[in-house]
Design a protein around this motif. Sequence first.
Motif, mmCIF file in Angstrom:
data_model
loop_
_atom_site.group_PDB
_atom_site.id
_atom_site.type_symbol
_atom_site.label_atom_id
_atom_site.label_comp_id
_atom_site.label_asym_id
_atom_site.label_seq_id
_atom_site.Cartn_x
_atom_site.Cartn_y
_atom_site.Cartn_z
ATOM 1 N N PRO A 88 0.892 -1.317 -0.044
ATOM 2 C CA PRO A 88 0.033 0.023 0.095
ATOM 3 C C PRO A 88 0.863 1.201 0.034
ATOM 4 O O PRO A 88 0.618 2.230 -0.592
ATOM 5 N N LYS A 89 1.583 1.363 0.735
ATOM 6 C CA LYS A 89 2.675 2.520 0.899
ATOM 7 C C LYS A 89 3.456 2.659 -0.545
ATOM 8 O O LYS A 89 3.672 3.694 -0.867
ATOM 9 N N HIS A 90 4.231 1.928 -0.994
ATOM 10 C CA HIS A 90 4.908 1.785 -2.320
ATOM 11 C C HIS A 90 3.940 2.082 -3.525
ATOM 12 O O HIS A 90 4.420 2.671 -4.563
ATOM 13 N N TYR A 91 2.687 1.560 -3.188
ATOM 14 C CA TYR A 91 1.735 1.924 -4.363
ATOM 15 C C TYR A 91 1.362 3.344 -4.527
ATOM 16 O O TYR A 91 1.372 3.790 -5.715
ATOM 17 N N ILE A 92 1.229 3.821 -3.228
ATOM 18 C CA ILE A 92 0.890 5.431 -3.346
ATOM 19 C C ILE A 92 2.221 6.190 -3.933
ATOM 20 O O ILE A 92 2.064 7.077 -4.561
ATOM 21 N N ILE A 93 3.455 5.764 -3.402
ATOM 22 C CA ILE A 93 4.674 6.400 -3.920
ATOM 23 C C ILE A 93 4.670 6.349 -5.428
ATOM 24 O O ILE A 93 4.996 7.256 -6.045
ATOM 25 N N TRP A 94 4.324 5.078 -5.902
ATOM 26 C CA TRP A 94 4.471 4.960 -7.432
ATOM 27 C C TRP A 94 3.418 5.602 -8.153
ATOM 28 O O TRP A 94 3.664 6.255 -9.315
ATOM 29 N N LEU A 95 2.251 5.775 -7.554
ATOM 30 C CA LEU A 95 1.263 6.738 -8.167
ATOM 31 C C LEU A 95 1.801 8.217 -8.088
ATOM 32 O O LEU A 95 1.584 8.789 -9.418
ATOM 33 N N LEU A 96 2.232 8.640 -6.990
ATOM 34 C CA LEU A 96 2.937 10.182 -6.968
ATOM 35 C C LEU A 96 4.170 10.242 -8.098
ATOM 36 O O LEU A 96 4.073 11.117 -8.725
ATOM 37 N N ILE A 97 4.947 9.226 -8.226
ATOM 38 C CA ILE A 97 5.929 9.334 -9.088
ATOM 39 C C ILE A 97 5.401 9.206 -10.552
ATOM 40 O O ILE A 97 5.698 10.150 -11.351
ATOM 41 N N SER A 98 4.236 8.522 -10.790
ATOM 42 C CA SER A 98 3.751 8.438 -12.044
ATOM 43 C C SER A 98 3.063 9.918 -12.460
ATOM 44 O O SER A 98 3.121 10.646 -13.501
#
Length: 146
Positions: A87-97
């Motif tokens: 969950p934490k890394h998915y949110i980070i991945w979304l923000l990087i996108s």
Amino acid sequence: MSENSAERIGGWLIAPLAWLLVALLSATLAVFLYAGALISPQTLPAIRALSQGNMILWGLSFLFAAAMWYYTFWLTIAFFKRRALVPKHYIIWLLISVLLAVKAFAFSPVSDALALRQLLFPLLAAALLAPYFRRSARVKRTFVNP
């Protein structure tokens, strides 16, 4: 908790998984395009003819594409293994996108309509999926493996 006590990936989690798999396919294609340009006898001289500043920007774009591919690939594997850090890394991945889409919107020499379309999907995904990953009980019950 053991691996058997976690819920399976299902329900609304299929949508973030689908978005992740499509992004992995897109990142793979981007890396192949960059690699193809590096090994192609027609484009390699054109890349070498660029000014040093443009060559550095091209190299940075290639490095960012490769890094994003690796992070997306790693996150996809962790998603299927239902790791607790997803969950934490998915949110980070979304923000990087979103940041990469904003970069493309601001600095790419393409029409505003095309850049806006490219910005719309990452913004919409981040707006919908980040709160879901933060607050959903289903997410908390699914991603429990160390």
